[in-house]
Design a protein around this motif. Sequence first.
Motif, PDB file in Angstrom:
ATOM      1  N   SER A   1     -47.304 -61.022   9.009  1.00  6.41           N
ATOM      2  CA  SER A   1     -46.959 -59.781   9.703  1.00  6.41           C
ATOM      3  C   SER A   1     -46.067 -60.088  10.903  1.00  6.41           C
ATOM      4  N   ALA A   2     -45.508 -59.037  11.494  1.00  2.00           N
ATOM      5  CA  ALA A   2     -44.682 -59.215  12.688  1.00  2.00           C
ATOM      6  C   ALA A   2     -45.543 -59.760  13.826  1.00  2.00           C
ATOM      7  N   LEU A   3     -45.005 -60.726  14.566  1.00  2.00           N
ATOM      8  CA  LEU A   3     -45.680 -61.330  15.718  1.00  2.00           C
ATOM      9  C   LEU A   3     -45.178 -60.624  16.972  1.00  2.00           C
ATOM     10  N   LEU A   4     -46.103 -60.081  17.754  1.00  2.00           N
ATOM     11  CA  LEU A   4     -45.748 -59.415  19.005  1.00  2.00           C
ATOM     12  C   LEU A   4     -45.789 -60.450  20.128  1.00  2.00           C
ATOM     13  N   VAL A   5     -44.650 -60.648  20.808  1.00  2.00           N
ATOM     14  CA  VAL A   5     -44.557 -61.622  21.891  1.00  2.00           C
ATOM     15  C   VAL A   5     -44.452 -60.854  23.211  1.00  2.00           C
ATOM     16  N   TYR A   6     -45.456 -61.049  24.074  1.00  4.20           N
ATOM     17  CA  TYR A   6     -45.548 -60.364  25.357  1.00  4.20           C
ATOM     18  C   TYR A   6     -45.071 -61.273  26.488  1.00  4.20           C
ATOM     19  N   PRO A   7     -44.502 -60.688  27.539  1.00  7.33           N
ATOM     20  CA  PRO A   7     -44.218 -61.479  28.747  1.00  7.33           C
ATOM     21  C   PRO A   7     -45.537 -61.722  29.480  1.00  7.33           C
TER      22      PRO A   7
END
Length: 152
Positions: free
Chosen positions: A110-116
């Motif tokens: 699945s899409a990987l969500l990358v947060y600051p």
Amino acid sequence: MGNSTLITDYLGYGTLAARPVAPNLPAGCLGVYYATDTGQIQVWNGAWQDWTPSALSFSGSLVAAGSGQGTAAAMSSEVNLFTNVAAGTGAVLVAGLVGTWRKVLNRGGSALLVYPHVGGVIDALAAGVPVAIVPGGVATFWQNSATQWYSE
């Protein structure tokens, strides 16, 4: 450019655990420590920083976690390989010094969500908003200031 009048500000070696927490140096002086057990060279410039030429830190087989910035998996390696990514899960960029970078590879389903990091932003997004990396995708993130990351 700073300088000191000392020939050697601080030069040490030994195990990583034996490295002083903070060498007794005046502000602006440079320290170098070689960790004999890990082969790392560390430089003191107000804080210890890893400086190992040609050696990148790598974390593989990572699992994306959480459902938001506060519960996402923390990334502190220069190269981060995610192999297990469920829908809606992600990772958070750990703040470092200006110039810090993180390469993120998504080999999950699945899409990987990358947060600051908390208080940070990526590109022109609002604080805390993630960037999505599609399955099979890759992105590199550069820290430009204490709060600003840019992606490519």
